[in-house]
Design a protein around this motif. Sequence first.
Motif, short mmCIF file in Angstrom:
data_model
loop_
_atom_site.label_atom_id
_atom_site.label_comp_id
_atom_site.label_asym_id
_atom_site.label_seq_id
_atom_site.Cartn_x
_atom_site.Cartn_y
_atom_site.Cartn_z
N HIS A 6 6.51 12.47 5.14
CA HIS A 6 7.38 11.68 5.45
C HIS A 6 8.60 11.98 7.17
CE1 HIS A 6 8.46 11.54 1.07
NE2 HIS A 6 8.09 13.06 0.78
N HIS A 7 7.53 12.09 7.97
CA HIS A 7 8.17 11.59 9.19
C HIS A 7 8.09 9.89 9.32
CE1 HIS A 7 3.07 10.79 9.14
NE2 HIS A 7 3.53 9.69 10.37
N HIS A 65 0.93 -1.03 -0.38
CA HIS A 65 0.26 0.05 -0.25
C HIS A 65 0.70 1.16 -0.30
CE1 HIS A 65 -3.63 -1.93 0.43
NE2 HIS A 65 -3.22 -2.84 2.10
N ALA A 66 0.36 2.73 -0.72
CA ALA A 66 0.82 3.71 -0.95
C ALA A 66 0.94 4.07 0.36
CB ALA A 66 0.44 4.54 -1.70
N PRO A 67 1.94 5.06 1.28
CA PRO A 67 1.66 5.72 2.44
C PRO A 67 0.67 6.62 2.03
CG PRO A 67 3.37 6.97 1.35
CD PRO A 67 2.98 5.48 0.65
N SER A 68 -0.15 7.06 3.44
CA SER A 68 -1.69 7.79 3.40
C SER A 68 -1.05 9.17 3.23
CB SER A 68 -2.40 7.63 4.82
OG SER A 68 -1.77 8.25 5.87
#
Length: 110
Positions: free
Chosen positions: A35-36, A28-31
């Motif tokens: 970039h934390h 899954h792609a990050p929501s």
Amino acid sequence: MFTPKIPPPDIAPTPGTSLVQPLTGITHAPSCTCHHSPGVAPAPAPAPDSRPAVQLTPGSLLVAAAGGTAMVLIIGTVLVSMLLATAITAASVAVCAVVLRSLLNRPNNR
């Protein structure tokens, strides 16, 4: 006809296996794209205020009292009118019963 149909042992699943195949290779792609780092916890929500959610002013109290009085008067009027309609109907039925009784008891006195 009413006996249960049990599959033969060669195609029946064993207790340790499942008929549903697991999904593999799906990523899954990050929501978000901020970039934390994953170890940083979000900031806690601010504490709620100690004051009440509804603030009553003298004007709003006057409006609430007037609205409550109007509701009581309207509901009271409706209930009294229903009671009056029931009383009038009962009285008219009683008069009709007395007239019919007098007509049926003395048919020769007309």
